[in-house]
Write an enzyme that holds these catalytic residues in place. Structure first.
Site, PDB file in Angstrom:
ATOM      1  N   ASP A 174      -0.653  -2.595   1.519  1.00 21.01           N
ATOM      2  CA  ASP A 174      -1.232  -3.897   1.857  1.00 21.01           C
ATOM      3  C   ASP A 174      -0.138  -4.954   2.016  1.00 21.01           C
ATOM      4  O   ASP A 174      -0.413  -6.088   2.419  1.00 21.01           O
ATOM      5  CB  ASP A 174      -2.312  -4.330   0.859  1.00 21.01           C
ATOM      6  CG  ASP A 174      -1.777  -4.535  -0.543  1.00 21.01           C
ATOM      7  OD1 ASP A 174      -0.605  -4.185  -0.795  1.00 21.01           O
ATOM      8  OD2 ASP A 174      -2.524  -5.049  -1.394  1.00 21.01           O
ATOM      9  N   SER A 175       1.118  -4.567   1.774  1.00 24.45           N
ATOM     10  CA  SER A 175       2.243  -5.448   2.109  1.00 24.45           C
ATOM     11  C   SER A 175       2.215  -5.789   3.599  1.00 24.45           C
ATOM     12  O   SER A 175       2.871  -6.734   4.029  1.00 24.45           O
ATOM     13  CB  SER A 175       3.579  -4.785   1.737  1.00 24.45           C
ATOM     14  OG  SER A 175       3.667  -3.499   2.315  1.00 24.45           O
ATOM     15  N   ASP A 222      -3.577   1.787   1.000  1.00 21.79           N
ATOM     16  CA  ASP A 222      -3.841   0.847  -0.097  1.00 21.79           C
ATOM     17  C   ASP A 222      -5.259   0.302  -0.038  1.00 21.79           C
ATOM     18  O   ASP A 222      -5.750  -0.055   1.038  1.00 21.79           O
ATOM     19  CB  ASP A 222      -2.906  -0.365   0.046  1.00 21.79           C
ATOM     20  CG  ASP A 222      -1.841  -0.395  -1.025  1.00 21.79           C
ATOM     21  OD1 ASP A 222      -1.994   0.268  -2.068  1.00 21.79           O
ATOM     22  OD2 ASP A 222      -0.836  -1.100  -0.808  1.00 21.79           O
ATOM     23  N   LYS A 255      -4.544   4.199  -2.682  1.00 25.68           N
ATOM     24  CA  LYS A 255      -3.775   3.655  -3.810  1.00 25.68           C
ATOM     25  C   LYS A 255      -4.462   2.381  -4.280  1.00 25.68           C
ATOM     26  O   LYS A 255      -4.967   1.606  -3.459  1.00 25.68           O
ATOM     27  CB  LYS A 255      -2.332   3.345  -3.393  1.00 25.68           C
ATOM     28  CG  LYS A 255      -1.515   2.670  -4.521  1.00 25.68           C
ATOM     29  CD  LYS A 255      -0.028   2.648  -4.242  1.00 25.68           C
ATOM     30  CE  LYS A 255       0.412   1.512  -3.348  1.00 25.68           C
ATOM     31  NZ  LYS A 255       0.119   0.162  -3.869  1.00 25.68           N
ATOM     32  N   GLU A 306      -4.109  -0.824  -7.505  1.00 21.33           N
ATOM     33  CA  GLU A 306      -3.231  -1.433  -8.511  1.00 21.33           C
ATOM     34  C   GLU A 306      -3.940  -1.573  -9.857  1.00 21.33           C
ATOM     35  O   GLU A 306      -5.147  -1.865  -9.901  1.00 21.33           O
ATOM     36  CB  GLU A 306      -2.759  -2.813  -8.031  1.00 21.33           C
ATOM     37  CG  GLU A 306      -1.882  -2.739  -6.794  1.00 21.33           C
ATOM     38  CD  GLU A 306      -1.327  -4.100  -6.379  1.00 21.33           C
ATOM     39  OE1 GLU A 306      -1.478  -5.094  -7.120  1.00 21.33           O
ATOM     40  OE2 GLU A 306      -0.727  -4.151  -5.280  1.00 21.33           O
ATOM     41  N   GLU A 331       6.449  -0.299 -10.006  1.00 24.01           N
ATOM     42  CA  GLU A 331       7.146  -1.351  -9.255  1.00 24.01           C
ATOM     43  C   GLU A 331       7.792  -2.373 -10.188  1.00 24.01           C
ATOM     44  O   GLU A 331       7.167  -2.840 -11.161  1.00 24.01           O
ATOM     45  CB  GLU A 331       6.161  -2.084  -8.322  1.00 24.01           C
ATOM     46  CG  GLU A 331       6.847  -3.220  -7.557  1.00 24.01           C
ATOM     47  CD  GLU A 331       6.074  -3.733  -6.349  1.00 24.01           C
ATOM     48  OE1 GLU A 331       4.994  -3.188  -6.036  1.00 24.01           O
ATOM     49  OE2 GLU A 331       6.576  -4.686  -5.711  1.00 24.01           O
TER      50      GLU A 331
HETATM   51  O1  KIV Z   1       1.884  -2.585  -0.331  1.00 23.59           O
HETATM   52  C1  KIV Z   1       2.930  -1.941  -0.445  1.00 23.59           C
HETATM   53  O2  KIV Z   1       3.730  -1.819   0.484  1.00 23.59           O
HETATM   54  C2  KIV Z   1       3.193  -1.315  -1.734  1.00 23.59           C
HETATM   55  C3  KIV Z   1       4.567  -0.786  -1.957  1.00 23.59           C
HETATM   56  C4  KIV Z   1       5.466  -1.914  -2.173  1.00 23.59           C
HETATM   57  C5  KIV Z   1       4.615   0.218  -3.040  1.00 23.59           C
HETATM   58  O3  KIV Z   1       2.340  -1.254  -2.566  1.00 23.59           O
END
Ligand code: KIV
Length: 269
Positions: free
Chosen positions: A49-50, A88, A118, A120, A187
């Site tokens: 989600d970055s 994510d 994924k 968090e 992280e």
């Molecule tokens: O969103 C993302 O790119 C991430 C990585 C930094 C692990 O969660």
């Protein structure tokens, strides 16, 4: 009859079994064309989600909508053959209840064709991780610095500088492993804490800003390619893409302006 063997995608059990063995290589990718390149080298690719910050200019990842993750997830699955694709779950799509998490994770998997999601959070997400994995959704956990909680954490801060906080991080790592996650991103934690967590859990730890003590590494592709003018301090920048793009765009603009643009080659035939 074709004699070529079909390429088999990496699976979550394969990544899980890499614990303590060959280091796991992973990168983020958000597009089909970069993913096709990354696919040759990465064990798994994260559609992180970055992308909200990297591609869409958002301040944090908090505003990323589910449909955007699905759109980029589809592109990355289309562009790849070998790597496991992990997508994510964005903020607000899984925290409220295991049922809500299942609905949205199932939507991501059905619509993108990815192999895992994924999310968090440590101990507080253990019940949800268990609920999802019991129902056929492989989960990669994400502990330590969790960007979706940056408003609560007071920004993007290294975790574990104070040894008094280690127990909570270790409890998070153990909880997500016991709940059934097949791997966890760790992280922004100090090296000795990353080493301790890696030793204590039986699933792979994937470090980002968490030292080489983890079972594998992940970086945001644009950061390591030199496309981000201000990458996080821990990032080793391997490429010079921003300057290469600038030089190419400048050369093109100059050729168009002074009419030296090669016109014969620029028509559809
Ligand atoms: O969103 C993302 O790119 C991430 C990585 C930094 C692990 O969660």
């Amino acid at each position: 009859m074709s004699t070529q063997k079909p390429v088999r995608r990496n699976t979550t059990p394969k990544i899980r079994n890499m614990k303590g063995g060959d280091p796991i290589v992973s990168l983020t990718s958000y597009h089909a064309h970069t993913a096709a390149i990354v696919d040759r080298y990465a064990d798994f690719i994260l559609v992180g989600d970055s992308l909200g910050m990297v591609m869409h200019g958002m301040e944090t990842t908090v505003g990323v909508p589910l449909d955007l993750m699905i759109m980029h997830g589809k592109a990355v699955v289309r562009g790849t053959q070998k790597a496991l694709i992990v997508v994510d779950m964005p903020f607000g799509t899984y925290e409220e209840s295991p049922n809500m998490a299942f609905r949205n994770a199932a939507k991501i998997m059905k619509e993108t064709g990815c192999g895992a999601v994924k999310l968090e959070g440590g101990a507080r997400m253990a019940e949800t991780i268990h609920f999802l994995t019991e129902r056929g959704i492989p989960v990669m956990a994400h502990i330590g610095l969790t960007p979706q909680s940056s408003h609560v954490m007071g920004g993007f801060k290294t975790q574990g500088r104070d040894e008094a906080t280690w127990d909570a991080h270790i409890a998070d790592a153990k909880a997500v492993a016991e709940a059934g996650a097949f791997a966890m991103v760790v992280e922004g934690v100090v090296e000795p804490l990353a080493a301790k967590i890696t030793k204590l859990v039986d699933i792979p730890t994937i470090g980002i800003g968490a030292s080489a003590e983890c079972d594998g590494q992940i970086l945001v592709l644009e950061d390591m390619l030199g496309l981000n003018a201000t990458p996080p301090k821990f990032v080793k920048v391997y490429g010079d893409l921003a300057n290469q793009i600038e030089a190419s765009v400048k050369a093109y603009a100059e050729e168009v302006k002074d009419r030296s643009f090669p016109t014969e080659d620029q028509v559809y035939r």
